[in-house]
Design a protein around this motif. Structure first.
Motif, PDB file in Angstrom:
ATOM      1  N   SER A   1     -32.302 -21.937 -20.698  1.00  0.00           N
ATOM      2  CA  SER A   1     -32.757 -20.561 -20.937  1.00  0.00           C
ATOM      3  C   SER A   1     -31.912 -19.840 -21.984  1.00  0.00           C
ATOM      4  N   TYR A   2     -30.873 -20.502 -22.450  1.00  0.00           N
ATOM      5  CA  TYR A   2     -29.900 -19.921 -23.376  1.00  0.00           C
ATOM      6  C   TYR A   2     -29.448 -18.554 -22.871  1.00  0.00           C
ATOM      7  N   ASN A   3     -29.007 -18.557 -21.625  1.00  0.00           N
ATOM      8  CA  ASN A   3     -28.637 -17.325 -20.937  1.00  0.00           C
ATOM      9  C   ASN A   3     -27.142 -17.347 -20.637  1.00  0.00           C
ATOM     10  N   PHE A   4     -26.424 -16.390 -21.209  1.00  0.00           N
ATOM     11  CA  PHE A   4     -24.971 -16.387 -21.057  1.00  0.00           C
ATOM     12  C   PHE A   4     -24.532 -15.861 -19.689  1.00  0.00           C
ATOM     13  N   TRP A   5     -25.374 -15.082 -19.030  1.00  0.00           N
ATOM     14  CA  TRP A   5     -25.040 -14.658 -17.664  1.00  0.00           C
ATOM     15  C   TRP A   5     -25.046 -15.866 -16.729  1.00  0.00           C
ATOM     16  N   ILE A   6     -26.049 -16.717 -16.885  1.00  0.00           N
ATOM     17  CA  ILE A   6     -26.075 -17.953 -16.087  1.00  0.00           C
ATOM     18  C   ILE A   6     -24.915 -18.855 -16.503  1.00  0.00           C
ATOM     19  N   GLY A   7     -24.583 -18.821 -17.792  1.00  0.00           N
ATOM     20  CA  GLY A   7     -23.432 -19.592 -18.268  1.00  0.00           C
ATOM     21  C   GLY A   7     -22.134 -19.145 -17.611  1.00  0.00           C
ATOM     22  N   ALA A   8     -21.987 -17.835 -17.453  1.00  0.00           N
ATOM     23  CA  ALA A   8     -20.793 -17.317 -16.771  1.00  0.00           C
ATOM     24  C   ALA A   8     -20.749 -17.783 -15.320  1.00  0.00           C
ATOM     25  N   LEU A   9     -21.919 -17.773 -14.669  1.00  0.00           N
ATOM     26  CA  LEU A   9     -21.990 -18.268 -13.292  1.00  0.00           C
ATOM     27  C   LEU A   9     -21.619 -19.748 -13.228  1.00  0.00           C
ATOM     28  N   ALA A  10     -22.103 -20.522 -14.198  1.00  0.00           N
ATOM     29  CA  ALA A  10     -21.750 -21.945 -14.261  1.00  0.00           C
ATOM     30  C   ALA A  10     -20.243 -22.115 -14.424  1.00  0.00           C
ATOM     31  N   GLY A  11     -19.628 -21.224 -15.213  1.00  0.00           N
ATOM     32  CA  GLY A  11     -18.179 -21.275 -15.390  1.00  0.00           C
ATOM     33  C   GLY A  11     -17.427 -21.040 -14.096  1.00  0.00           C
ATOM     34  N   VAL A  12     -17.920 -20.097 -13.303  1.00  0.00           N
ATOM     35  CA  VAL A  12     -17.286 -19.826 -12.009  1.00  0.00           C
ATOM     36  C   VAL A  12     -17.437 -21.033 -11.078  1.00  0.00           C
TER      37      VAL A  12
ATOM     38  N   PHE B   1     -18.934 -21.702 -24.052  1.00  0.00           N
ATOM     39  CA  PHE B   1     -18.848 -20.443 -23.304  1.00  0.00           C
ATOM     40  C   PHE B   1     -18.564 -20.713 -21.827  1.00  0.00           C
ATOM     41  N   ILE B   2     -19.226 -21.702 -21.254  1.00  0.00           N
ATOM     42  CA  ILE B   2     -19.015 -22.056 -19.851  1.00  0.00           C
ATOM     43  C   ILE B   2     -17.575 -22.495 -19.627  1.00  0.00           C
ATOM     44  N   ILE B   3     -17.075 -23.353 -20.514  1.00  0.00           N
ATOM     45  CA  ILE B   3     -15.700 -23.835 -20.389  1.00  0.00           C
ATOM     46  C   ILE B   3     -14.717 -22.668 -20.486  1.00  0.00           C
ATOM     47  N   GLY B   4     -14.974 -21.747 -21.414  1.00  0.00           N
ATOM     48  CA  GLY B   4     -14.093 -20.591 -21.556  1.00  0.00           C
ATOM     49  C   GLY B   4     -14.085 -19.708 -20.323  1.00  0.00           C
ATOM     50  N   CYS B   5     -15.260 -19.448 -19.768  1.00  0.00           N
ATOM     51  CA  CYS B   5     -15.343 -18.637 -18.537  1.00  0.00           C
ATOM     52  C   CYS B   5     -14.622 -19.323 -17.386  1.00  0.00           C
ATOM     53  N   ALA B   6     -14.825 -20.618 -17.239  1.00  0.00           N
ATOM     54  CA  ALA B   6     -14.161 -21.380 -16.175  1.00  0.00           C
ATOM     55  C   ALA B   6     -12.651 -21.343 -16.355  1.00  0.00           C
ATOM     56  N   SER B   7     -12.199 -21.468 -17.601  1.00  0.00           N
ATOM     57  CA  SER B   7     -10.773 -21.464 -17.892  1.00  0.00           C
ATOM     58  C   SER B   7     -10.121 -20.142 -17.495  1.00  0.00           C
ATOM     59  N   VAL B   8     -10.787 -19.033 -17.826  1.00  0.00           N
ATOM     60  CA  VAL B   8     -10.257 -17.714 -17.464  1.00  0.00           C
ATOM     61  C   VAL B   8     -10.204 -17.545 -15.948  1.00  0.00           C
ATOM     62  N   HIS B   9     -11.285 -17.892 -15.279  1.00  0.00           N
ATOM     63  CA  HIS B   9     -11.342 -17.732 -13.824  1.00  0.00           C
ATOM     64  C   HIS B   9     -10.292 -18.601 -13.138  1.00  0.00           C
ATOM     65  N   PHE B  10     -10.198 -19.863 -13.529  1.00  0.00           N
ATOM     66  CA  PHE B  10      -9.233 -20.787 -12.943  1.00  0.00           C
ATOM     67  C   PHE B  10      -7.807 -20.281 -13.141  1.00  0.00           C
TER      68      PHE B  10
END
Length: 462
Positions: free
Chosen positions: A183-194, A331-340
């Protein structure tokens, strides 16, 4: 029955050196001394902070003479490598080092202790580099004996719960990562990162134990389970908050948690630069691990390729361009990195009430390994109340440091023994709130000197 008893407890008690290693150290890094008397690690200030290089430094410092050192004796475990129940890697990569603390904490039962005489070679010619003791009637071994008897009684269903949690998190990551690309959706991407971050944290429960496929969920984050078996399990867990702790040294000088004289910029700029460093942690770790594998081991570990299987799932499973998939994946990797990073940095270790190398040490007779662990570790009230929260937020941290190979699903049922032994020896268990640890982490970054004086024990075994 176990769950009911545990909740009652909670309610009552919540208070050989390679060419890489010959490189010159980075200029400008502070030469921090150890208040514990630990020799300054040979590899600590080298440009490439990696587990293999840290192990090479240990081989140079610890007087194991190319063998395996346990306490003051040397053993040749060569013939045992292939038959080690926990996997050959643990034994192979620690050759030439002092594995005393690892041996004591990784073997709750007495099977390994009984096997040792078969591999004895000789007495060590040099004193140990670490001051920690394991007296038979001391705090740690007393608790270990009690835990040994209790842990076998805890039903395996709680281990299966841990497995279900990490499996569910991993599946959720794969699905949301694909959906974000589709869906090229960055909100879902952020969720994937979490989901990816929580998967990595939960998978950390599994790389502490014998080889298993779930430990490789950790590798999907771009961190390395093998690297973390060294930097986390063999370094941080055994020597927390000391100059031998890779989780301290690898983030210097950006994060200076040890109490040394710091430049004004490093004291306060780290608070501002933190989010940037957090976002780059996964990628930087992957690059560092890959370079180290090539320079030190001569090859790339297959696990380092696992993260990119998700990128291919995104590309071949959707109609998006490869560039679009790369953008979403990054983007997913970056979000995951910040959260972790936020979870990990504020989980348990950095607060002015906790020991950091440079603080006033305990007297020699109180240098029990378990006591030292509790001096350097804190727990969080709101995290320890749930199996899901503990396995996804580095919970039950004190018990996990004392007995890292015990599954998180079982740890919560060991609190009656843990608290009883702490009370018996007069050892303080530091339990606070998540907010307090967040504030304390920033306070510790700003400290030049910490005159922390540990509380004296009421029962000492020399």
């Amino acid at each position: 029955m176990y769950k009911q008893e545990t909740m009652e407890i909670y309610k009552s008690f919540f208070p050989e050196i390679s060419k890489t290693c010959s490189r010159k150290p980075i200029k400008g890094l502070p030469q921090i001394g150890s208040s514990l008397g630990i020799k300054y690690p040979s590899s600590r200030d080298l440009p490439l902070h990696s587990g293999d290089i840290w192990l090479q430094g240990k081989r140079a410092d610890e007087g194991a003479e190319g063998l395996w050192r346990i306490h003051d004796e040397l053993y040749d475990l060569t013939d045992f490598i292939s038959s080690h129940p926990g996997g050959s890697e643990w034994i192979r990569m620690t050759k030439g080092t002092d594995i005393t603390e690892a041996f004591e904490t990784h073997h709750i039962q007495e099977t390994a202790q009984k096997l040792l005489p078969k591999y004895f070679e000789k007495k060590a010619s040099k004193p140990r580099n670490y001051p920690f003791t394991f007296h038979e009637n001391g705090f740690y071994r007393t608790m270990k004996r009690r835990i040994r008897e209790e842990v076998v009684k805890i039903p395996q269903k709680f281990v299966r719960q841990s497995e279900m949690i990490v499996d569910s998190l991993f599946i959720s990551y794969v699905l949301t990562a694909w959906l974000a690309a589709y869906s090229y959706n960055f909100w879902i991407g952020a969720l994937a990162g979490v989901f990816l971050s929580y998967t990595a944290i939960a998978a950390h429960n599994f790389f502490h134990s014998r080889d298993n496929f779930r430990m490789h969920y950790f590798d999907f984050s771009m961190l390395s389970s093998r690297e973390w078996r060294i930097s986390h399990a063999l370094s941080h867990h055994l020597y927390p908050n000391t100059i031998s702790d890779m989780e301290i040294s690898s983030l210097e000088p950006f994060f200076g948690w040890l109490p040394y004289k710091k430049h004004f910029l490093f004291k306060y700029m780290s608070m501002i630069l933190g989010p940037i460093i957090y976002s780059l942690l996964f990628v930087a770790s992957w690059i560092k691990t890959t370079i180290s594998n090539v320079l030190v081991n001569g090859h790339i570990q297959w696990e380092t390729l696992l993260p990119f299987t998700i990128l291919f799932v995104q590309y071949f499973g959707t109609e998006q361009s490869f560039l679009s998939c790369v953008i979403i994946f990054s983007f997913i990797i970056g979000c995951a990195s910040v959260h972790f990073s936020i979870v990990g940095v504020n989980a348990a270790h950095h607060h002015p009430m906790l020991f950091h190398d440079g603080d006033a040490p305990r007297p020699e007779e109180e240098m029990d390994f378990g006591v030292f662990q509790l001096d350097a570790v804190a727990d969080r009230k709101e995290i320890n109340s749930s199996h899901l929260l503990t396995i996804t937020h580095f919970g039950d941290h004190a018990l996990h440091h004392l007995f890292p190979t015990i599954d998180h699903g079982k740890l919560r049922f060991l609190y009656p023994i843990f608290i009883k032994t702490c009370e018996e020896f007069g050892v303080e268990w530091k339990c606070t709130t998540q907010l307090d640890l967040v504030k304390g982490q920033y306070q510790q970054l700003g400290r030049d000197v910490n005159e922390l004086q540990p509380k004296k024990m009421k029962k000492i075994v020399e």
